[in-house]
Design a protein around this motif. Structure first.
Motif, PDB file in Angstrom:
ATOM      1  N   THR A   1      44.760  76.324  19.850  1.00 25.13           N
ATOM      2  CA  THR A   1      43.433  76.229  20.453  1.00 25.13           C
ATOM      3  C   THR A   1      43.462  76.800  21.863  1.00 25.13           C
ATOM      4  O   THR A   1      44.324  76.444  22.669  1.00 25.13           O
ATOM      5  N   LEU A   2      42.511  77.696  22.144  1.00 26.24           N
ATOM      6  CA  LEU A   2      42.382  78.300  23.468  1.00 26.24           C
ATOM      7  C   LEU A   2      41.136  77.742  24.140  1.00 26.24           C
ATOM      8  O   LEU A   2      40.038  77.796  23.569  1.00 26.24           O
ATOM      9  N   THR A   3      41.292  77.189  25.329  1.00 26.96           N
ATOM     10  CA  THR A   3      40.148  76.621  26.045  1.00 26.96           C
ATOM     11  C   THR A   3      40.180  77.057  27.513  1.00 26.96           C
ATOM     12  O   THR A   3      41.195  77.564  27.998  1.00 26.96           O
ATOM     13  N   GLN A   4      39.070  76.835  28.194  1.00 28.05           N
ATOM     14  CA  GLN A   4      38.980  77.068  29.636  1.00 28.05           C
ATOM     15  C   GLN A   4      38.260  75.895  30.293  1.00 28.05           C
ATOM     16  O   GLN A   4      37.356  76.071  31.093  1.00 28.05           O
ATOM     17  N   LYS A   5      38.699  74.704  29.954  1.00 24.96           N
ATOM     18  CA  LYS A   5      38.034  73.491  30.420  1.00 24.96           C
ATOM     19  C   LYS A   5      37.984  73.412  31.945  1.00 24.96           C
ATOM     20  O   LYS A   5      36.933  73.137  32.530  1.00 24.96           O
ATOM     21  N   ASN A   6      39.120  73.641  32.602  1.00 25.01           N
ATOM     22  CA  ASN A   6      39.156  73.527  34.067  1.00 25.01           C
ATOM     23  C   ASN A   6      38.248  74.549  34.741  1.00 25.01           C
ATOM     24  O   ASN A   6      37.565  74.251  35.723  1.00 25.01           O
ATOM     25  N   TYR A   7      38.233  75.770  34.187  1.00 29.28           N
ATOM     26  CA  TYR A   7      37.378  76.818  34.751  1.00 29.28           C
ATOM     27  C   TYR A   7      35.905  76.464  34.597  1.00 29.28           C
ATOM     28  O   TYR A   7      35.118  76.603  35.534  1.00 29.28           O
ATOM     29  N   ILE A   8      35.534  75.983  33.416  1.00 29.18           N
ATOM     30  CA  ILE A   8      34.146  75.608  33.162  1.00 29.18           C
ATOM     31  C   ILE A   8      33.733  74.440  34.054  1.00 29.18           C
ATOM     32  O   ILE A   8      32.624  74.411  34.595  1.00 29.18           O
ATOM     33  N   GLN A   9      34.641  73.488  34.220  1.00 24.29           N
ATOM     34  CA  GLN A   9      34.342  72.341  35.076  1.00 24.29           C
ATOM     35  C   GLN A   9      34.107  72.795  36.516  1.00 24.29           C
ATOM     36  O   GLN A   9      33.199  72.298  37.198  1.00 24.29           O
ATOM     37  N   LYS A  10      34.904  73.749  36.985  1.00 22.61           N
ATOM     38  CA  LYS A  10      34.725  74.270  38.342  1.00 22.61           C
ATOM     39  C   LYS A  10      33.363  74.949  38.494  1.00 22.61           C
ATOM     40  O   LYS A  10      32.708  74.837  39.533  1.00 22.61           O
ATOM     41  N   LEU A  11      32.926  75.659  37.446  1.00 25.97           N
ATOM     42  CA  LEU A  11      31.612  76.311  37.495  1.00 25.97           C
ATOM     43  C   LEU A  11      30.497  75.280  37.619  1.00 25.97           C
ATOM     44  O   LEU A  11      29.553  75.460  38.392  1.00 25.97           O
ATOM     45  N   PHE A  12      30.601  74.201  36.836  1.00 25.75           N
ATOM     46  CA  PHE A  12      29.591  73.146  36.921  1.00 25.75           C
ATOM     47  C   PHE A  12      29.587  72.511  38.304  1.00 25.75           C
ATOM     48  O   PHE A  12      28.528  72.267  38.893  1.00 25.75           O
ATOM     49  N   GLU A  13      30.761  72.236  38.833  1.00 29.52           N
ATOM     50  CA  GLU A  13      30.852  71.609  40.152  1.00 29.52           C
ATOM     51  C   GLU A  13      30.309  72.518  41.248  1.00 29.52           C
ATOM     52  O   GLU A  13      29.757  72.049  42.244  1.00 29.52           O
TER      53      GLU A  13
ATOM     54  N   ILE B   1      54.347  78.105  26.080  1.00 34.32           N
ATOM     55  CA  ILE B   1      53.176  78.641  26.776  1.00 34.32           C
ATOM     56  C   ILE B   1      52.110  77.561  26.825  1.00 34.32           C
ATOM     57  O   ILE B   1      51.588  77.137  25.788  1.00 34.32           O
ATOM     58  N   ASP B   2      51.785  77.107  28.025  1.00 31.73           N
ATOM     59  CA  ASP B   2      50.697  76.148  28.220  1.00 31.73           C
ATOM     60  C   ASP B   2      49.443  76.841  28.744  1.00 31.73           C
ATOM     61  O   ASP B   2      48.333  76.353  28.554  1.00 31.73           O
ATOM     62  N   LYS B   3      49.650  77.984  29.411  1.00 28.64           N
ATOM     63  CA  LYS B   3      48.537  78.696  30.021  1.00 28.64           C
ATOM     64  C   LYS B   3      48.838  80.190  30.041  1.00 28.64           C
ATOM     65  O   LYS B   3      49.967  80.599  30.315  1.00 28.64           O
ATOM     66  N   PHE B   4      47.821  80.996  29.737  1.00 21.80           N
ATOM     67  CA  PHE B   4      47.995  82.447  29.742  1.00 21.80           C
ATOM     68  C   PHE B   4      46.673  83.088  30.142  1.00 21.80           C
ATOM     69  O   PHE B   4      45.644  82.828  29.539  1.00 21.80           O
ATOM     70  N   ILE B   5      46.707  83.901  31.165  1.00 22.45           N
ATOM     71  CA  ILE B   5      45.541  84.585  31.751  1.00 22.45           C
ATOM     72  C   ILE B   5      44.311  83.669  31.858  1.00 22.45           C
ATOM     73  O   ILE B   5      43.202  84.053  31.505  1.00 22.45           O
ATOM     74  N   GLY B   6      44.541  82.471  32.349  1.00 17.33           N
ATOM     75  CA  GLY B   6      43.438  81.537  32.560  1.00 17.33           C
ATOM     76  C   GLY B   6      43.064  80.702  31.359  1.00 17.33           C
ATOM     77  O   GLY B   6      42.215  79.812  31.461  1.00 17.33           O
ATOM     78  N   LEU B   7      43.680  80.949  30.212  1.00 15.29           N
ATOM     79  CA  LEU B   7      43.396  80.189  28.996  1.00 15.29           C
ATOM     80  C   LEU B   7      44.374  79.025  28.877  1.00 15.29           C
ATOM     81  O   LEU B   7      45.585  79.210  29.018  1.00 15.29           O
ATOM     82  N   GLU B   8      43.850  77.836  28.628  1.00  8.94           N
ATOM     83  CA  GLU B   8      44.699  76.678  28.376  1.00  8.94           C
ATOM     84  C   GLU B   8      45.000  76.634  26.883  1.00  8.94           C
ATOM     85  O   GLU B   8      44.102  76.784  26.059  1.00  8.94           O
ATOM     86  N   ILE B   9      46.268  76.459  26.552  1.00  4.46           N
ATOM     87  CA  ILE B   9      46.729  76.605  25.172  1.00  4.46           C
ATOM     88  C   ILE B   9      47.303  75.301  24.658  1.00  4.46           C
ATOM     89  O   ILE B   9      48.180  74.700  25.286  1.00  4.46           O
ATOM     90  N   SER B  10      46.805  74.857  23.521  1.00  2.00           N
ATOM     91  CA  SER B  10      47.358  73.678  22.849  1.00  2.00           C
ATOM     92  C   SER B  10      47.621  74.043  21.391  1.00  2.00           C
ATOM     93  O   SER B  10      46.893  74.840  20.795  1.00  2.00           O
ATOM     94  N   ARG B  11      48.662  73.437  20.836  1.00  3.35           N
ATOM     95  CA  ARG B  11      49.095  73.830  19.487  1.00  3.35           C
ATOM     96  C   ARG B  11      49.281  72.618  18.590  1.00  3.35           C
ATOM     97  O   ARG B  11      49.785  71.579  19.004  1.00  3.35           O
ATOM     98  N   ASP B  12      48.867  72.769  17.320  1.00  4.59           N
ATOM     99  CA  ASP B  12      49.097  71.770  16.283  1.00  4.59           C
ATOM    100  C   ASP B  12      49.962  72.437  15.220  1.00  4.59           C
ATOM    101  O   ASP B  12      49.457  73.205  14.396  1.00  4.59           O
ATOM    102  N   ARG B  13      51.276  72.196  15.267  1.00  3.81           N
ATOM    103  CA  ARG B  13      52.190  72.868  14.340  1.00  3.81           C
ATOM    104  C   ARG B  13      51.913  72.482  12.894  1.00  3.81           C
ATOM    105  O   ARG B  13      52.014  73.314  11.987  1.00  3.81           O
ATOM    106  N   ALA B  14      51.553  71.225  12.655  1.00  4.97           N
ATOM    107  CA  ALA B  14      51.315  70.764  11.284  1.00  4.97           C
ATOM    108  C   ALA B  14      50.115  71.478  10.663  1.00  4.97           C
ATOM    109  O   ALA B  14      50.135  71.869   9.491  1.00  4.97           O
ATOM    110  N   ALA B  15      49.064  71.651  11.457  1.00  8.36           N
ATOM    111  CA  ALA B  15      47.851  72.310  10.953  1.00  8.36           C
ATOM    112  C   ALA B  15      47.914  73.826  11.097  1.00  8.36           C
ATOM    113  O   ALA B  15      47.001  74.529  10.651  1.00  8.36           O
ATOM    114  N   LYS B  16      48.973  74.332  11.743  1.00 10.13           N
ATOM    115  CA  LYS B  16      49.137  75.765  11.999  1.00 10.13           C
ATOM    116  C   LYS B  16      47.941  76.333  12.760  1.00 10.13           C
ATOM    117  O   LYS B  16      47.344  77.346  12.379  1.00 10.13           O
ATOM    118  N   THR B  17      47.601  75.647  13.858  1.00  5.81           N
ATOM    119  CA  THR B  17      46.485  76.113  14.684  1.00  5.81           C
ATOM    120  C   THR B  17      46.909  76.167  16.151  1.00  5.81           C
ATOM    121  O   THR B  17      47.771  75.402  16.591  1.00  5.81           O
TER     122      THR B  17
END
Length: 227
Positions: free
Chosen positions: A201-213, A183-199
């Motif tokens: 991260t959910l972000t919406q960088k592209n959406y926020i950037q579009k709002l600024f633009e 899963i890289d993306k789900f309902i507009g959320l961009e998803i990144s994973r760190d297996r070693a740290a067991k975390t």
């Protein structure tokens, strides 16, 4: 009832074009309650459920998969008699369409799809959450599967690969869908994973950037507003 074409551009996590979609949508505002629709309720997944799901998957080091139901609403049988105009480009004088399956835009479509999806999960032994009806769990000695559904997108966390394989095979008997083992993306959320740290991260960088633009002057730099 009238229908219209709706065009959608589906994008990847980085904003690049993944595919172009075209679908026929019914103008459901012409429907009348008690005549051509009855039940319309369809629950929406809670944001807290989404965050909790990914937190549990990360903490328990579960694998993730994604289910994409193809043309979800049209997989449910319509519950009453409905007729539509021929869509633009396919008109036949003196003819109309009788719906055998639900169509996006009809008032009962979301309800019928959610009911079909829930029954498909229950046939495989899943338990539907009493807190959020969009979440399903299956627990066996071999492992656990947790699934959260948002319309036609279903995120799945699992501990046993054999259970995931059996789940995919069983679901395909009821629903026309495709699967991804990450899963890289789900309902507009961009998803990144760190297996070693067991975390996760959910972000919406592209959406926020579009709002600024969209709302800032061209000379403004959107990254100046990062915190």
């Amino acid at each position: 009832m009238k229908v219209k074409w709706v065009y959608v551009t589906k994008r990847n996590v980085d904003g690049s074009v993944k595919e172009f979609k075209a679908r026929i949508v019914a103008c459901g505002y012409a429907q009348k309650e008690g005549v051509d629709f009855n039940e319309t309720f369809a629950g929406t997944i809670r944001s807290t459920t989404v965050r909790t799901f990914f937190a549990v998957v990360a903490a328990q080091n579960m694998e993730m998969g994604l289910v994409d139901a193809l043309k979800a609403f049209t997989q449910s049988e319509i519950d009453c008699l409905l007729y539509c105009e021929m869509p633009k480009g396919f008109e036949i004088p003196g003819h109309c369409i009788r719906l055998n399956m639900a169509l996006e835009g009809t008032k009962q479509a979301a309800h019928l799809w959610q009911d079909k999806l829930a029954k498909a999960f229950e046939r495989q032994g899943f338990t539907r959450s009493m807190v959020d009806p969009s979440m399903f769990t299956l627990r066996k000695e071999a492992g656990t599967i947790i699934a959260i559904a948002f319309v036609d997108d279903i995120a799945v966390g699992y501990t046993d690969t054999a259970m995931w394989t059996a789940f995919k095979q069983g679901l395909q008997h009821d629903i026309n869908c495709k699967f991804e083992d990450k899963i890289d993306k789900f309902i507009g959320l961009e998803i990144s994973r760190d297996r070693a740290a067991k975390t996760i991260t959910l972000t919406q960088k592209n959406y926020i950037q579009k709002l600024f633009e969209r709302h800032l002057d061209k000379d403004e730099k959107w990254w100046k507003y990062q915190t």
